[in-house]
Scaffold this motif. Structure first.
Motif, PDB file in Angstrom:
ATOM      1  N   HIS A  49       0.940  -1.168  -0.043  1.00 37.26           N
ATOM      2  CA  HIS A  49      -0.070   0.031   0.161  1.00 37.26           C
ATOM      3  C   HIS A  49       0.928   1.190  -0.103  1.00 37.26           C
ATOM      4  N   ARG A  50       0.651   2.093  -1.035  1.00 36.54           N
ATOM      5  CA  ARG A  50       1.280   3.480  -0.808  1.00 36.54           C
ATOM      6  C   ARG A  50       0.714   4.523  -0.110  1.00 36.54           C
ATOM      7  N   VAL A  51       1.358   4.654   1.232  1.00 34.93           N
ATOM      8  CA  VAL A  51       0.931   5.797   2.119  1.00 34.93           C
ATOM      9  C   VAL A  51       1.726   7.055   2.031  1.00 34.93           C
ATOM     10  N   GLY A  52       1.519   8.129   1.265  1.00 34.41           N
ATOM     11  CA  GLY A  52       2.456   9.098   0.877  1.00 34.41           C
ATOM     12  C   GLY A  52       3.579   8.295   0.169  1.00 34.41           C
ATOM     13  N   ARG A  53       4.822   8.631   0.742  1.00 33.63           N
ATOM     14  CA  ARG A  53       6.017   8.091   0.350  1.00 33.63           C
ATOM     15  C   ARG A  53       6.410   6.942   1.089  1.00 33.63           C
ATOM     16  N   VAL A  54       5.461   6.317   1.882  1.00 35.85           N
ATOM     17  CA  VAL A  54       5.863   5.102   2.604  1.00 35.85           C
ATOM     18  C   VAL A  54       5.088   4.116   1.981  1.00 35.85           C
ATOM     19  N   LEU A  55       5.910   2.910   1.801  1.00 32.81           N
ATOM     20  CA  LEU A  55       5.277   1.364   1.594  1.00 32.81           C
ATOM     21  C   LEU A  55       4.977   0.633   2.764  1.00 32.81           C
ATOM     22  N   VAL A  56       3.907   0.109   2.765  1.00 32.97           N
ATOM     23  CA  VAL A  56       3.170  -0.713   3.733  1.00 32.97           C
ATOM     24  C   VAL A  56       2.940  -1.983   3.356  1.00 32.97           C
ATOM     25  N   LEU A  57       3.213  -3.299   3.738  1.00 35.30           N
ATOM     26  CA  LEU A  57       3.079  -4.403   3.190  1.00 35.30           C
ATOM     27  C   LEU A  57       1.432  -4.595   3.082  1.00 35.30           C
ATOM     28  N   ALA A  58       0.985  -5.000   1.843  1.00 35.94           N
ATOM     29  CA  ALA A  58      -0.493  -5.636   1.831  1.00 35.94           C
ATOM     30  C   ALA A  58      -0.537  -7.115   2.014  1.00 35.94           C
ATOM     31  N   PRO A  59      -1.874  -7.487   2.391  1.00 30.65           N
ATOM     32  CA  PRO A  59      -2.028  -8.895   2.931  1.00 30.65           C
ATOM     33  C   PRO A  59      -1.235  -9.740   1.638  1.00 30.65           C
ATOM     34  N   ALA A  60      -1.241  -9.506   0.260  1.00 27.32           N
ATOM     35  CA  ALA A  60      -0.858 -10.358  -0.627  1.00 27.32           C
ATOM     36  C   ALA A  60       0.649 -10.382  -0.515  1.00 27.32           C
ATOM     37  N   GLY A  61       1.319  -9.077  -0.040  1.00 26.44           N
ATOM     38  CA  GLY A  61       2.747  -9.171   0.158  1.00 26.44           C
ATOM     39  C   GLY A  61       3.215  -9.903   1.167  1.00 26.44           C
ATOM     40  N   GLU A  62       2.508  -9.870   2.146  1.00 24.10           N
ATOM     41  CA  GLU A  62       2.668 -10.540   3.547  1.00 24.10           C
ATOM     42  C   GLU A  62       2.895 -12.280   2.996  1.00 24.10           C
ATOM     43  N   ALA A  63       1.797 -12.486   2.275  1.00 23.16           N
ATOM     44  CA  ALA A  63       1.598 -13.990   1.697  1.00 23.16           C
ATOM     45  C   ALA A  63       2.876 -14.575   0.875  1.00 23.16           C
ATOM     46  N   LEU A  64       3.347 -13.416   0.084  1.00 25.17           N
ATOM     47  CA  LEU A  64       4.618 -13.829  -0.839  1.00 25.17           C
ATOM     48  C   LEU A  64       5.756 -13.744  -0.180  1.00 25.17           C
ATOM     49  N   ILE A  65       6.085 -13.362   1.005  1.00 28.15           N
ATOM     50  CA  ILE A  65       7.270 -13.462   1.759  1.00 28.15           C
ATOM     51  C   ILE A  65       7.919 -14.783   1.762  1.00 28.15           C
ATOM     52  N   GLY A  66       7.104 -15.750   2.210  1.00 28.16           N
ATOM     53  CA  GLY A  66       7.737 -17.015   2.539  1.00 28.16           C
ATOM     54  C   GLY A  66       8.172 -17.637   1.292  1.00 28.16           C
ATOM     55  N   SER A  67       7.218 -17.901   0.372  1.00 28.42           N
ATOM     56  CA  SER A  67       7.507 -18.435  -1.062  1.00 28.42           C
ATOM     57  C   SER A  67       8.439 -17.733  -1.697  1.00 28.42           C
ATOM     58  N   ALA A  68       8.681 -16.344  -1.619  1.00 26.87           N
ATOM     59  CA  ALA A  68       9.935 -15.649  -2.377  1.00 26.87           C
ATOM     60  C   ALA A  68      11.127 -16.226  -1.807  1.00 26.87           C
ATOM     61  N   ARG A  69      11.125 -16.348  -0.500  1.00 27.63           N
ATOM     62  CA  ARG A  69      12.583 -16.719  -0.042  1.00 27.63           C
ATOM     63  C   ARG A  69      12.791 -18.127  -0.143  1.00 27.63           C
ATOM     64  N   MET A  70      11.911 -19.020  -0.236  1.00 27.78           N
ATOM     65  CA  MET A  70      12.103 -20.339  -0.782  1.00 27.78           C
ATOM     66  C   MET A  70      12.529 -20.529  -2.352  1.00 27.78           C
ATOM     67  N   ILE A  71      11.981 -19.616  -3.014  1.00 26.39           N
ATOM     68  CA  ILE A  71      12.456 -19.450  -4.316  1.00 26.39           C
ATOM     69  C   ILE A  71      13.595 -19.131  -4.627  1.00 26.39           C
ATOM     70  N   LEU A  72      14.161 -18.061  -4.042  1.00 26.78           N
ATOM     71  CA  LEU A  72      15.583 -17.610  -4.009  1.00 26.78           C
ATOM     72  C   LEU A  72      16.541 -18.669  -3.337  1.00 26.78           C
ATOM     73  N   ARG A  73      16.116 -19.200  -2.244  1.00 26.80           N
ATOM     74  CA  ARG A  73      17.191 -20.205  -1.695  1.00 26.80           C
ATOM     75  C   ARG A  73      17.258 -21.494  -2.661  1.00 26.80           C
ATOM     76  N   GLU A  74      16.180 -22.012  -3.045  1.00 29.68           N
ATOM     77  CA  GLU A  74      16.232 -23.227  -4.356  1.00 29.68           C
ATOM     78  C   GLU A  74      16.895 -22.691  -5.283  1.00 29.68           C
ATOM     79  N   ALA A  75      16.902 -21.551  -5.687  1.00 31.55           N
ATOM     80  CA  ALA A  75      17.544 -21.132  -7.296  1.00 31.55           C
ATOM     81  C   ALA A  75      19.131 -21.100  -6.901  1.00 31.55           C
ATOM     82  N   GLU A  76      19.399 -20.596  -5.707  1.00 31.00           N
ATOM     83  CA  GLU A  76      20.763 -20.501  -5.197  1.00 31.00           C
ATOM     84  C   GLU A  76      21.501 -21.877  -5.184  1.00 31.00           C
TER      85      GLU A  76
END
Length: 337
Positions: A49-76
């Protein structure tokens, strides 16, 4: 989605904003912003969510964090295999831990492992509640978690050892404290403790009350690292994990065993899926290091040393070995130019 987008997304999360993430990645801020917006467009939802110049994680962003870290670990991990530099000698280890365990014993394991394998990188995510540590592992944001209790049946739990707690008092008070010191003697003793709501604070208070002692907390500090200096300066007494108490002993503090003894089990949790090579190697090293430490203490106790003296000697032995290893092959030195 591609790997670069995942890397950019996690950088914004980890650094708390576009500008700091761009600086850390050494990319232009507009390029990073565009990459995040392209990812959101591909996924069809806002990650922030864009709040002025500040970014706040949206629910979809929260849900993506774990999968994103797994993707990068597996790729590495896949890249390491291709380059034949796997087997835990390079890669990334994402760890979740109770905040009071990050200094004892996790920091020791991480530092000594990196002294052996310079190409392994670590990220440690501290939490005050065991449930939060479990969730980080369950979601995939971290591969392994270290905590004192487990509340997730879907994760694998390994018991490691009992973490021993002892009494630490200011220098010069040796004659006041018998060895060992009965817990009942702590009634009305001024205590220094970390902030409320932490696992270690809850454990200590519950243990004292279970033995009929109502804690008299005279100093409450939000930072765990401030407890020891406060005690050494005469601000009160504290109950601390044995390893941390050894630092107090080396600086003149009075350290006493408690009777009955206070200890809590520590263990690790991880998903049933295969660990990456680096995490598996680190976990095996941590277990081996812990067992060496315990065996060394037991050996000194068998020679007639008290438990605290034995732990101090065992720590000194480990420090000497590490000093010799650092002298031979530490990466922390000026580079040849």
């Amino acid at each position: 989605m591609d790997l670069r987008q995942m890397e950019y997304f996690l950088a914004v999360v980890d650094h708390g904003g576009i500008n700091r993430a761009a600086a850390a990645l050494r990319v232009a801020q507009p390029s990073l912003s565009q990459a995040v917006r392209r990812l959101e467009k591909e996924l069809g939802t806002e990650l922030f969510h864009r709040v002025g110049r500040v970014l706040v994680l949206a629910p979809a962003g929260e849900a993506l964090i774990g999968s994103a870290r797994m993707i990068l670990r597996e790729a590495e991990a896949a890249e390491n295999v291709v380059r034949a530099v796997g087997h835990g000698r390079s890669g990334r280890v994402d760890i979740a831990a109770l905040s009071d365990m990050s200094s004892d014993p996790l920091s020791v394991w991480v530092a000594r492992f990196r002294a052996r394998f310079h190409d392994v990188r670590f990220r440690i995510d501290e939490r005050d509640e065991a449930a939060d540590v479990v969730e980080l592992v369950r979601s995939g944001a971290c591969e392994i978690g270290f905590l004192s209790t487990s509340i997730a049946a879907e994760l694998v739990r390994e018991e490691l050892a009992d973490q021993r707690f002892v009494l630490v008092c200011p220098p010069g008070t040796e004659s006041f404290w018998p060895a060992p010191t009965p817990i009942s003697a702590l009634s009305d003793v001024p205590m220094v403790m970390s902030g409320k709501g932490t696992a270690i604070r809850d454990y200590i208070e519950q243990s004292l009350r279970a033995h009929g002692v109502e804690p008299r907390v005279v100093v409450e500090v939000p930072q765990r690292g401030a407890v020891l200096p406060m005690v050494l300066s005469g601000g009160g007494a504290a109950i601390m994990p044995l390893r941390i108490a050894l630092d107090a002993r080396h600086r003149g503090g009075v350290v006493r065993e408690l009777t009955p003894a206070l200890s809590r089990p520590i263990g690790a949790v991880y998903r049933k899926a295969r660990m990456t090579a680096a995490t598996s190697e680190f976990f095996n090293y941590a277990k081996h290091s812990l067992q060496d430490w315990l065996r060394n203490i037991e050996s000194y106790v068998e020679r007639g040393e008290s438990m605290i003296a034995a732990a101090s000697l065992a720590a000194k032995d480990a420090d000497n070995r590490m000093r010799e290893r650092n002298h031979r092959n530490s990466e922390v030195r000026p580079q040849n130019r």
